[in-house]
Design an enzyme around this catalytic site. Structure first.
Site, short mmCIF file in Angstrom:
data_model
loop_
_atom_site.label_atom_id
_atom_site.label_comp_id
_atom_site.label_asym_id
_atom_site.label_seq_id
_atom_site.Cartn_x
_atom_site.Cartn_y
_atom_site.Cartn_z
N GLU A 122 -3.73 43.51 -8.98
CA GLU A 122 -2.77 43.40 -8.12
C GLU A 122 -2.37 42.02 -7.80
O GLU A 122 -3.35 40.96 -7.71
CB GLU A 122 -3.23 44.18 -6.87
N GLY B 167 -0.78 47.73 -17.26
CA GLY B 167 -0.51 46.87 -18.41
C GLY B 167 1.24 47.34 -18.43
O GLY B 167 1.78 48.38 -18.17
N LYS C 35 -3.87 55.43 -4.49
CA LYS C 35 -3.71 56.30 -5.60
C LYS C 35 -4.45 57.69 -5.33
O LYS C 35 -4.03 58.70 -5.56
CB LYS C 35 -4.43 55.87 -6.83
N1 HSE Z 1 -4.15 46.65 -10.40
C1 HSE Z 1 -3.90 48.14 -10.99
C2 HSE Z 1 -5.18 48.30 -11.81
C3 HSE Z 1 -2.70 48.16 -11.59
O1 HSE Z 1 -5.95 47.37 -11.99
O2 HSE Z 1 -5.58 49.21 -12.25
C4 HSE Z 1 -2.37 49.35 -11.88
O3 HSE Z 1 -2.09 50.29 -10.59
#
Ligand code: HSE
Length: 438
Positions: free
Chosen positions: A191, A303, A206
């Site tokens: 992030e 990704g 999430k």
């Molecule tokens: N920063 C998040 C991860 C990206 O590493 O999963 C995807 O949401």
């Protein structure tokens, strides 16, 4: 038929990936959607055109995101800016203008999803957010549609690739925390604020979404318990392994007797579970439904192209549903909006789980007996005990205890008493433990 016109906000990792996927697979995608799909207007503050395959297909690119959501030509807005603001204002404006929205923005949905979905419902437009959870894994589709026959019992997932990458590299290669994090940033996984990955905020965003989809409750990010991985010590990884466990940073949501559990924390899980062997930047989500039993979904959680896969699949879904009656569309949170319940989200003190404790104890008679006594008085049953040899010249030994399931409030009381007791030095390390069996 005219192609559907897309307005794209953001040309970073996922924005660039979405342009590439829409260009590379244009023919296949049109065969599936029933119409061509064209990005006619994009906005980005800064981007690297030479790194985006297919960028020449976009008719107009500026730095004015509000011009995109106000563009009368645009049918669907794809929001890939991330963060709370101005993403929230842009999405609400797009909805007000009667446009459908596709977003990968988990923070936005977890915090403002209730208001955004209400606005979309009032306007009869769709807001799709598959890419917000577990990148390329179609987990929202699976929970919302594929498992619609089930009473979901629990979900447990590795839903932050960066955190999983860090834990895997530290365990397998003994690499330094900061060095692995820097690599995740270079690869575009982390992030913008990497503490979101390491301290569990991203996973909590999430999990909030998954909990609502599983149990039909409004989004409640502020009630999700969050503990990060930054205090995991190599010795705990090693002790866990000796006892047959791996430490994974899990998001867990469970239907309990008196409410819904929503928690993100490092968790010991048996090493023989498939999910315990999900390493690197990969994500995996285990969903237990009453009819189907346990089901496991695995894939790249971050990704450019994997996340674009979910974004573009949402665009296809929206295009297919453009002409449907809004009341017949799949509800945003899986359950009809007037069927969401106020089942409480449980505070962590009311959650029941098993524990791994590491206690630094003086190597002398009676210490173990007194710890066992405290646990017994708090109604905590011990499953296993391991005492290590004291290191040369040391008076203290690490004492490892595994317990059976108990309410966190009882464990809090026991830990406070153990820490205050004679013969124990420093803080007790407490990690939660789950068997994740069917
Ligand atoms: N920063 C998040 C991860 C990206 O590493 O999963 C995807 O949401």
């Amino acid at each position: 038929m005219e192609p559907v016109k897309i307005g794209l906000l953001g040309l970073g990792t996922v924005g660039g990936g979405s342009v590439t996927v829409l260009t590379r697979n244009a023919h296949e995608i049109a065969r599936r959607a029933g119409r061509g799909i064209r990005i006619t207007h994009a906005a980005a503050r800064q981007y690297e055109p030479e790194r985006i395959e297919g960028i020449e297909q976009i008719d107009r690119i500026s730095d004015d995101a509000f011009a995109v959501v106000d563009d009368p030509e645009v049918d669907i807005v794809i929001e890939l800016i991330g963060g709370y603001s101005p993403a929230r204002e842009l999405v609400l404006k797009a909805i007000e203008n009667g446009k459908h929205v596709v977003t990968a923005n988990k923070a936005l949905i977890a915090l403002h999803g209730n208001a955004i979905f209400a606005a979309a419902q009032a306007k009869g437009v769709m807001v799709a957010f598959e890419a917000a959870v577990a990148g390329g894994i179609p987990i929202i589709k699976a929970v919302r549609e594929g498992l619609a026959a089930n009473r979901i019992e629990w979900i447990a997932g590795i839903i932050n690739g960066t955190g999983n990458f860090i834990l895997s590299e530290m365990r397998d290669k003994g690499r330094e925390f900061a060095d692995v994090l820097a690599e995740a940033q270079r690869l575009g996984y982390a992030e913008a604020d990497p503490t979101f990955d390491v301290e569990g905020t991203d996973a909590a965003h999430k999990l909030t979404i998954l909990g609502s989809l599983a149990f039909g409750i409004p989004l409640q990010f502020d009630k999700t318990f969050t503990e990060g991985i930054s205090r995991i010590e190599p010795q705990d990884v090693a002790f866990a392994a000796e006892l047959g466990y791996r430490i994974k940073h899990l998001g867990i949501t469970r239907r309990a007797a008196d409410g819904i559990e929503m928690r993100v924390h490092p968790t010991l899980i048996p090493h023989r579970r498939l999910i315990a062997n999900v390493d690197g930047v990969m994500n995996a989500v285990l969903v237990k439904g009453d009819a189907v039993g346990p089901t496991l979904y695995y894939g790249a959680g971050a990704g450019a192209l994997p996340t674009a896969s979910a974004v573009v699949a949402d665009v296809v879904d929206v295009v297919r549903a453009l002409t449907t009656d809004p009341t017949n569309r799949v509800p945003h949170l899986a359950f009809q909006p007037d069927e969401l319940t106020d089942t409480p989200v449980l505070p962590i003190a009311a959650v029941e789980t098993a524990y791994y404790l590491r206690i630094t104890a003086l190597d002398r008679p009676g210490v173990m007996a007194s710890i066992a006594g405290i646990l017994s008085e708090e109604g905590i049953s011990i499953e296993a005990i391991k005492q290590k040899e004291p290191a040369a010249g040391e008076m203290t030994v690490p004492l490892i205890l595994l317990t059976h399931r108990v309410r966190e409030a009882a464990m809090d009381r026991a830990i406070a008493r153990i820490q205050a007791s004679d013969g124990v030095s420093g803080e007790v390390v407490r990690l939660r433990m789950e068997t994740l069996d069917g």
